[in-house]
Write a protein that holds these residues in place. Structure first.
Motif, PDB file in Angstrom:
ATOM      1  N   GLN A   1     -59.192 -18.561 -93.069  1.00 12.23           N
ATOM      2  CA  GLN A   1     -58.039 -17.398 -92.716  1.00 12.23           C
ATOM      3  C   GLN A   1     -57.038 -17.794 -93.711  1.00 12.23           C
ATOM      4  O   GLN A   1     -56.665 -18.973 -93.892  1.00 12.23           O
ATOM      5  CB  GLN A   1     -57.880 -17.458 -91.532  1.00 12.23           C
ATOM      6  CG  GLN A   1     -56.801 -16.526 -90.833  1.00 12.23           C
ATOM      7  CD  GLN A   1     -56.293 -16.362 -89.507  1.00 12.23           C
ATOM      8  OE1 GLN A   1     -56.707 -17.316 -88.684  1.00 12.23           O
ATOM      9  NE2 GLN A   1     -55.498 -15.464 -88.980  1.00 12.23           N
ATOM     10  N   ILE A   2     -56.221 -16.747 -94.137  1.00 15.17           N
ATOM     11  CA  ILE A   2     -55.433 -16.868 -95.013  1.00 15.17           C
ATOM     12  C   ILE A   2     -54.019 -16.409 -94.435  1.00 15.17           C
ATOM     13  O   ILE A   2     -54.099 -14.993 -93.867  1.00 15.17           O
ATOM     14  CB  ILE A   2     -55.491 -16.297 -96.450  1.00 15.17           C
ATOM     15  CG1 ILE A   2     -56.709 -16.720 -97.108  1.00 15.17           C
ATOM     16  CG2 ILE A   2     -54.276 -16.266 -97.186  1.00 15.17           C
ATOM     17  CD1 ILE A   2     -56.948 -16.247 -98.534  1.00 15.17           C
ATOM     18  N   LYS A   3     -52.931 -16.998 -94.071  1.00 14.72           N
ATOM     19  CA  LYS A   3     -51.686 -16.467 -93.461  1.00 14.72           C
ATOM     20  C   LYS A   3     -50.521 -16.425 -94.545  1.00 14.72           C
ATOM     21  O   LYS A   3     -50.466 -16.985 -95.200  1.00 14.72           O
ATOM     22  CB  LYS A   3     -51.421 -17.219 -92.395  1.00 14.72           C
ATOM     23  CG  LYS A   3     -52.506 -17.568 -91.085  1.00 14.72           C
ATOM     24  CD  LYS A   3     -52.051 -18.112 -90.080  1.00 14.72           C
ATOM     25  CE  LYS A   3     -53.088 -18.219 -88.801  1.00 14.72           C
ATOM     26  NZ  LYS A   3     -52.613 -18.925 -87.635  1.00 14.72           N
ATOM     27  N   ASN A   4     -49.894 -14.983 -94.281  1.00  9.55           N
ATOM     28  CA  ASN A   4     -48.816 -15.006 -95.236  1.00  9.55           C
ATOM     29  C   ASN A   4     -47.694 -14.715 -94.570  1.00  9.55           C
ATOM     30  O   ASN A   4     -47.503 -14.303 -93.159  1.00  9.55           O
ATOM     31  CB  ASN A   4     -49.120 -13.867 -96.239  1.00  9.55           C
ATOM     32  CG  ASN A   4     -49.684 -12.465 -95.738  1.00  9.55           C
ATOM     33  OD1 ASN A   4     -48.949 -12.024 -94.621  1.00  9.55           O
ATOM     34  ND2 ASN A   4     -50.720 -12.097 -95.896  1.00  9.55           N
ATOM     35  N   LEU A   5     -46.390 -14.736 -95.220  1.00  9.84           N
ATOM     36  CA  LEU A   5     -44.992 -14.439 -94.761  1.00  9.84           C
ATOM     37  C   LEU A   5     -45.158 -13.152 -94.050  1.00  9.84           C
ATOM     38  O   LEU A   5     -44.264 -13.128 -93.088  1.00  9.84           O
ATOM     39  CB  LEU A   5     -43.982 -14.787 -95.756  1.00  9.84           C
ATOM     40  CG  LEU A   5     -42.479 -14.714 -95.239  1.00  9.84           C
ATOM     41  CD1 LEU A   5     -42.537 -16.176 -94.433  1.00  9.84           C
ATOM     42  CD2 LEU A   5     -41.758 -14.960 -96.501  1.00  9.84           C
ATOM     43  N   SER A   6     -45.374 -12.204 -94.556  1.00  9.22           N
ATOM     44  CA  SER A   6     -45.339 -10.662 -93.804  1.00  9.22           C
ATOM     45  C   SER A   6     -46.062 -10.758 -92.695  1.00  9.22           C
ATOM     46  O   SER A   6     -45.512  -9.851 -91.927  1.00  9.22           O
ATOM     47  CB  SER A   6     -45.685  -9.595 -95.113  1.00  9.22           C
ATOM     48  OG  SER A   6     -46.999  -9.820 -95.202  1.00  9.22           O
ATOM     49  N   THR A   7     -47.161 -11.132 -92.609  1.00  7.01           N
ATOM     50  CA  THR A   7     -48.078 -10.609 -91.515  1.00  7.01           C
ATOM     51  C   THR A   7     -47.888 -11.859 -90.390  1.00  7.01           C
ATOM     52  O   THR A   7     -47.740 -11.447 -89.283  1.00  7.01           O
ATOM     53  CB  THR A   7     -49.567 -10.969 -91.915  1.00  7.01           C
ATOM     54  OG1 THR A   7     -49.758  -9.728 -92.989  1.00  7.01           O
ATOM     55  CG2 THR A   7     -50.412 -10.354 -90.469  1.00  7.01           C
ATOM     56  N   ASN A   8     -47.868 -12.945 -90.625  1.00  9.35           N
ATOM     57  CA  ASN A   8     -48.042 -14.143 -89.632  1.00  9.35           C
ATOM     58  C   ASN A   8     -46.718 -15.181 -89.610  1.00  9.35           C
ATOM     59  O   ASN A   8     -46.225 -15.827 -88.736  1.00  9.35           O
ATOM     60  CB  ASN A   8     -48.922 -15.184 -89.968  1.00  9.35           C
ATOM     61  CG  ASN A   8     -50.325 -14.353 -90.144  1.00  9.35           C
ATOM     62  OD1 ASN A   8     -50.571 -14.286 -91.150  1.00  9.35           O
ATOM     63  ND2 ASN A   8     -50.809 -14.221 -88.899  1.00  9.35           N
ATOM     64  N   GLY A   9     -45.470 -14.590 -90.537  1.00  7.61           N
ATOM     65  CA  GLY A   9     -44.163 -15.432 -90.643  1.00  7.61           C
ATOM     66  C   GLY A   9     -44.096 -16.581 -91.266  1.00  7.61           C
ATOM     67  O   GLY A   9     -43.018 -17.445 -91.549  1.00  7.61           O
ATOM     68  N   TYR A  10     -45.219 -17.109 -91.819  1.00  8.35           N
ATOM     69  CA  TYR A  10     -45.397 -18.102 -92.512  1.00  8.35           C
ATOM     70  C   TYR A  10     -46.732 -18.226 -93.477  1.00  8.35           C
ATOM     71  O   TYR A  10     -47.716 -17.489 -93.134  1.00  8.35           O
ATOM     72  CB  TYR A  10     -45.463 -19.440 -91.824  1.00  8.35           C
ATOM     73  CG  TYR A  10     -46.600 -19.710 -91.043  1.00  8.35           C
ATOM     74  CD1 TYR A  10     -47.500 -20.597 -91.306  1.00  8.35           C
ATOM     75  CD2 TYR A  10     -46.578 -18.988 -89.697  1.00  8.35           C
ATOM     76  CE1 TYR A  10     -48.621 -20.513 -90.156  1.00  8.35           C
ATOM     77  CE2 TYR A  10     -47.529 -18.968 -88.715  1.00  8.35           C
ATOM     78  CZ  TYR A  10     -48.656 -19.978 -89.119  1.00  8.35           C
ATOM     79  OH  TYR A  10     -49.800 -20.136 -88.383  1.00  8.35           O
TER      80      TYR A  10
END
Length: 206
Positions: A37-46
């Motif tokens: 999984q790839i988490k980014n600032l816009s979707t996950n906050g970090y």
């Protein structure tokens, strides 16, 4: 590019340098890990990536787990861990993180779980001094006073007493990579790391 990788502690050995000095070596079978999984600032906050390690027993797979891994096209894996990153766009789902992402001479931090030693006393757990062994002393390994009487009338939290010893997460910093075997996915680190052979460890650049 080297972010972080999960591995299994194989054991310890030694090598000899050009001067004939013995250097202790810890052998770790690291990866390959899959980007789940790839988490980014816009979707996950970090910004972070989630990687998985070691195939899971097919009999123990739940449907909810299967759906999570299907997004990356990966098999269901036993261990998941997140590593913070600065640029999520540098990674893609299903990407493999391998030992050749590291370099010989690089310094890494290794986190593992220490060997559990069960319920132990003050001398072993906190290195207390023992009491006198002669002259009628009845205080050899006893804890002694643990607090005042009427005031405060209780034992303060954090008091060093007997209890569970070991079995805690510990990190060893700035271990040097002395060798890499990409065929067998092995990392050779200078020095020792927490835990016994077979333990799961996390390796990140220092």
């Amino acid at each position: 590019m080297s972010i972080g990788i999960l591995g299994t502690k194989i054991g310890m050995t030694q090598i000899f340098d050009k001067d004939g000095l013995a250097i202790p070596i810890t052998v770790i079978k690291a990866g390959p890990c899959t980007v789940i999984q790839i988490k980014n600032l816009s979707t996950n906050g970090y910004n972070a990536i989630q990687v998985g390690y070691l195939d899971k027993n097919q009999k123990k797979i739940k449907k909810s787990e299967q759906g999570h891994f299907n997004k990356s096209g990966s098999n269901v894996l036993s261990f998941l861990k997140e590593y913070p990153i600065e640029k999520p766009e540098d990674f893609v789902l299903g990407q493999k993180i391998k030992v050749n992402d590291f370099k010989i001479g690089q310094l890494v931090d290794v986190t593992g779980r220490t060997i559990g030693k069960g319920f132990t006393g003050l001398q072993k757990r906190h290195h207390f001094a023992r009491g006198p062994m002669t002259h009628g002393s009845k205080n050899h390994r006893a804890p002694g006073s643990i607090g005042a009487g009427t005031t405060p009338g209780r034992v303060f939290p954090g008091k060093k007493m007997s209890g569970q010893h070991g079995n805690q997460n510990r990190m060893i910093s700035k271990l040097e990579i002395l060798g890499i075997d990409d065929k067998q996915s092995l990392l050779l680190l200078k020095g020792s790391i927490p835990g016994k052979p077979g333990n799961l460890v996390s390796i990140v650049p220092h």
